[in-house]
Write an enzyme that holds these catalytic residues in place. Structure first.
Site, PDB file in Angstrom:
ATOM      1  N   TRP A  29      -8.532 -10.426  10.235  1.00  9.40           N
ATOM      2  CA  TRP A  29      -9.253  -9.934   9.057  1.00  9.40           C
ATOM      3  C   TRP A  29      -9.309 -11.039   8.017  1.00  9.40           C
ATOM      4  CZ3 TRP A  29      -7.815  -9.236   3.900  1.00  9.40           C
ATOM      5  CH2 TRP A  29      -8.512  -8.287   3.146  1.00  9.40           C
ATOM      6  N   ASP A 225       4.626 -17.670   6.189  1.00  7.11           N
ATOM      7  CA  ASP A 225       3.475 -16.761   6.146  1.00  7.11           C
ATOM      8  C   ASP A 225       3.700 -15.737   5.039  1.00  7.11           C
ATOM      9  OD1 ASP A 225       1.488 -14.866   6.590  1.00  7.11           O
ATOM     10  OD2 ASP A 225       1.658 -14.947   8.770  1.00  7.11           O
TER      11      ASP A 225
END
Length: 281
Positions: A29, A225
């Site tokens: 996404w 991350d």
């Protein structure tokens, strides 16, 4: 360009490179199958048939009015596999929210035809912070994302991609053109699909799907991350799935397909070439 038609009539654009054992790649996404292009070329050069498709609402696929939930996404994956003939000895590779398709496919479709699975910077098993998932992301963070997209959709993604690609984390950042491409790709997606898909990956609990990972599974995740924190996802999968192997990319952000393209391609080729002794489902 070829399209696969899903059970509800949605047309999903797909593409392929190479010949050999099929590897189906599922994008993150809010991008498209094109994010996989360098990896597809590397897989094709290594003797694999690389297949990637645009999720409904994204890229060149139909902007469907419904179906932005993981049961439907998994069914879409099954339809793509059938359309492309990738139904035996298939490796599934999912980036970010694409890992969710794999998890739900493994449970909902019994892992049919799958011999290997790879989760890259994946949202599996559960992103949302709850009492029994303390390493997850607070609901307030997802609320802020939703508010930002609704207030100024185009502006939101300028900041989003800075974290996505690791601005401020890496000494060698991706080019501005890479981030420009990601922004433009996101702008081609349906805003409705983008919002609905964000809600799906933020709130779907894949922990019940984990026991269905019965094939060799590779988990790759960057330790820096901030988009999908490793403790709630990659490390949790490695702990819960006996067949899983975790490779941590030290100091890397979310978009390892761009920041560590060669390393990711090599790790995939090595993993796909290993003899597991397991039979496809």
């Amino acid at each position: 360009m070829p399209y696969a038609t899903t059970k509800d009539g949605t047309k999903l654009r797909w593409k392929e490179l190479g010949e050999g054992r099929p590897v189906v790649l599922i994008h993150g996404w809010p991008l498209s199958a094109d994010s996989w292009d360098p990896i597809m070329m590397a897989l094709a050069d290594s003797g694999y048939r690389a297949i990637a498709y645009d999720r409904r609402g994204f890229g060149h696929s139909d902007h469907a009015p419904t179906g932005y939930d993981y049961d439907t996404f998994a069914d879409d994956l099954a339809d793509v596999m059938k359309e492309t003939g990738a139904e035996t000895d298939v490796a599934l590779v999912g980036f970010s929210m694409g890992g969710g398709e794999i998890a739900r496919y493994m449970s909902r479709h019994g892992g049919k035809g799958v011999s290997r699975a790879v989760l890259v910077s994946s949202v599996v098993p559960y992103m949302l912070k709850t009492d029994d998932n303390p390493d997850g992301v607070p609901q307030s963070t997802f609320d802020q994302m939703t508010d930002g997209m609704k207030k100024d959709f185009r502006h939101f993604f300028t900041g989003f991609f800075e974290d996505f690609y690791g601005d401020g984390i890496l000494t060698d950042k991706v080019s501005q053109e890479e981030k420009d491409w990601a922004w433009m790709t996101a702008m081609h997606a349906s805003q409705y699909a983008t919002l609905q898909s964000a809600a799906a990956f933020a709130t779907t609990d894949f922990r019940p799907d984990l026991p269905h990972f019965k094939v060799p599974t590779l988990v790759i995740h960057g330790t820096k991350d901030v988009t999908v924190p490793i403790d709630a996802t990659g490390r949790a999968v490695a702990e819960a799935v006996p067949s899983a192997t975790l490779i941590e990319y030290d100091g890397e952000p979310h978009a390892v397909f761009a920041t560590q393209t060669d390393r990711l391609a090599n790790d995939l080729v090595v993993f796909l070439g290993q003899n597991s002794g397991s039979q496809p489902a």
